[in-house]
Write a protein that holds these residues in place. Sequence first.
Motif, PDB file in Angstrom:
ATOM      1  N   UNK A 198       0.842  -1.188   0.000  1.00  0.00           N
ATOM      2  CA  UNK A 198       0.000   0.000   0.000  1.00  0.00           C
ATOM      3  C   UNK A 198       0.881   1.243   0.000  1.00  0.00           C
ATOM      4  N   UNK A 199       0.716   2.063  -1.011  1.00  0.00           N
ATOM      5  CA  UNK A 199       1.505   3.276  -1.135  1.00  0.00           C
ATOM      6  C   UNK A 199       1.230   4.213   0.044  1.00  0.00           C
ATOM      7  N   UNK A 200       2.298   4.630   0.716  1.00  0.00           N
ATOM      8  CA  UNK A 200       2.155   5.490   1.896  1.00  0.00           C
ATOM      9  C   UNK A 200       1.494   6.810   1.527  1.00  0.00           C
ATOM     10  N   UNK A 201       1.838   7.347   0.379  1.00  0.00           N
ATOM     11  CA  UNK A 201       1.264   8.629  -0.022  1.00  0.00           C
ATOM     12  C   UNK A 201      -0.222   8.497  -0.351  1.00  0.00           C
ATOM     13  N   UNK A 202      -0.626   7.376  -0.944  1.00  0.00           N
ATOM     14  CA  UNK A 202      -2.049   7.152  -1.209  1.00  0.00           C
ATOM     15  C   UNK A 202      -2.827   7.105   0.104  1.00  0.00           C
ATOM     16  N   UNK A 203      -2.236   6.494   1.117  1.00  0.00           N
ATOM     17  CA  UNK A 203      -2.877   6.449   2.428  1.00  0.00           C
ATOM     18  C   UNK A 203      -2.990   7.852   3.019  1.00  0.00           C
ATOM     19  N   UNK A 204      -1.959   8.666   2.836  1.00  0.00           N
ATOM     20  CA  UNK A 204      -2.002  10.039   3.350  1.00  0.00           C
ATOM     21  C   UNK A 204      -3.128  10.838   2.703  1.00  0.00           C
TER      22      UNK A 204
END
Length: 878
Positions: A808-814
């Motif tokens: 899971x992309x950290x930036x997508x989660x942000x």
Amino acid sequence: MNGKRGGIGRALARLVIGILFVVATGLAGCKASLEPARELPAAAPTLVRQIVFPSGLRVVAERDATSPVVGIFLVVGAGSSKDPVGKEGLAHLVEHLAFRSRPFGRSSLRRLLERAYAADWNAQTTMDATLYSELGPASALEELLRLEGARMLAPVANVTPDAFALELHAVRGELAARNETGFSGDVLASLQRAVFPAGHPYARPSLGTEASLGSIQESDIASFIRAHYQPGNMTLAILGDIDLATIDRTLEGALPAELLHAPSSVHRMPIPAQASEPPAPPAPRLSHAIAPAAHPELWVAWSLPRAVDANVHLARMVADGAGMHFYANEDDIASMSSRLVPGAEASMLVLRVELRRGENLDKTLDRVLEMAKDGGGEDDDVFRRRKELALGQLFEGEDLVRRGKERALTTHFTQSPTTYGNGIDTLVRLEQGAFLGYVRKYLAPERARAVYVPAAPDGGIAAARPIGKYAVGDEDFGPLPIDEARLRELAPGLGASAYRRMSLPNGLDVIIGRHGGLPRVAVHFLLRGGYATAAQPATAYSALVLAFFAHPPSDESEVRPRGQVALDKTYFAFEGPAGRVGPMLAGMGHQVRDAKIDPRVRMALDGRRERESSELIEHRRFMRSLLAATNAHGLWPTDDELATSTHKAAQDWLDAVQVPNNGTLIVIGDMDPTEVERLVRTEFGGWASGSKTASVVPPGSRRGGLQVVASEETSARQSQVRLGCILPLATKASDLPRRDVVARLVEARLAEVVAAKSNALTDVVATAHVLRGGTSYLDVSTAVERDKLATTLAAMKEALRNLAEGPLDVNALAWAKLRAARARTLAYGTNGQVASAVMEVANLGFPLESLDLAARYIAETTAKDVQDDVRACMTEGF
């Protein structure tokens, strides 16, 4: 007007939210106007400051410190009537492209707005104006103004060819689908041609045509912007938690100097004091149009005087009453609804008549004109509806976005910030004779024009065009720093920890919360459990619906009632002036304490079922598919079960469960909690407790995996798709914001998939629901081209599997966390919204303090939390 009516009129006048106290202060290089003073109420006057800069830019600022939020509303005096001949749809296309503008380089304006913590942004093109709006935390005011200034100065800058193609495709798609105007296909354009004579600026199609949109060149866009996007043709409204004394310096620091001080080639003149007469309609009386329609429709329209000033409420009142004498037993008429299309030169009242067969159109049209001719103005209808509309405007004034749009538009056209409040005063003083004179003059049968839309499964609309490379990949989704402190700017909490909560000796749960701002109060009564907890859901549903209709508030109550009968709860709600909190509590006590079903209101239930929309029917089908095999929440009562439920069984069930120990009373607003507590104890303390408490629907024994329901009702060439799945049980308060993060991540991922497969810009909406007892499910809806349904659904399922199992992309989660927090900025603006939020956590059994901790819960959500939920969503069995 008799004494009784005059008293209510004066009461409404005292409550008018638009009463202004305009602060005038000096400002070097510009002028600040001082409006004539009006008599002010003793409490909570609305503070407004108006500034007109040398460039002609008009700014109206209103302070509302109810919550730490600001709204920015820009009106550009150029709508569809300003489209060059042969370039119809240009104003609307510019509105779309303005969000694709890249004023500072790589990032589009909408991405910059999101990075600036804007909670919401939108735009609309009317016949006379384009309106842009943004809402965000008060701390973001300067940055939001900086971005708005960039758009005002260069609304279409550095738009890529792919982005242009995408937005052109989107506006072309609106010609076929039910679009932002509320009309489908060629209906709006056909009504404009039918009602306004050739040569009138309103007679041309607001959204354009295939040919006109296809002819628009880059030079046309540039010429349109040069001609109309000038400071002298703009009005900027700023509402919210702002400092009126320093707003001039804030504007000077945030907006480009060219917008404030450079001379403008265009200067908006106020509309004439006297409205001109609307034009006579051309022939013929009845014409035909093509639109996606599952059933035949008859659209009927009249031209009215302008509706952009204080008389807008009179036009709305006429529109509201035009179809009120419709009866469900009309031969070929299935339903009727009305709407107003306002304009600065004239307006248009439109009735949408859904037909069963579409036979003998002339006879049906005559019947519609007969029902509409008095505008519902007989007997006491005018007084009652005038009061309802005025109260509705007062309560809707709590909504900062709605109020900001209305204030910006009325100020732009009249150049006076007092017009917004004057409109309600005008409505309060309206006499029946004046209303009937208006209706009989403008709704005369000979002035009506009709457009018939036959049922057309394919709608006669051409297939969607592929546009090549989808233009989302070039958006800037770069690193986004997110922590609890930054999220708290968007989700600051309610201060619910300080609310007063108590349990009366009879078991009634009481929550009293002071919510400052306008002098309003919301009173909600929550009955825990809902009809899904009953052994016979049909009996419970009948009882609750009939109880809702059994004791309507008095016509003199000056309150607005509402409520809902739901799976896991039922609630009744009153909203009204703070000074009426005593009578509101008394009315609520009568509503819930003395719930005796009158057999004569049985028809309310039957009528409710007859009027159920196809959307509700599809929702029930979806819920059965998702939950019925695993959970009683899916056991929607069938028509046959409802038809056979008895009055006695319904009354017996209601007597057993509508008791104080099953309820929560919630009072939110600008009031004294100590005094309200005294009133509550007096009104509800003697209510005898019951022996039965609300049961909790147990979770299912197995999980059904991903469920899909596809409907063919959306439009001629699209299917409405609902995807759903059961999520893990919600056992703690932090699960609610966490599920919102999951929904936002799923929404973003699936939006990319649907757009890529459909080559179209289609909304995907994902919502996480939690029911009493912890049952939790994800609901995703979108529209998909029918010929691409199978491949799109397969791609959506694959995207969910990848989300569950892949990294899971950290930036997508942000970004998902940012969007989950954003939703809470919009959720607590009114007393009713606050009461609803309190009611949700009370029904679920979570502490009130959790409403103040949403930012923390969102910040603490991990990639593992998200993937665990999505993995459970896709899994068969627990």
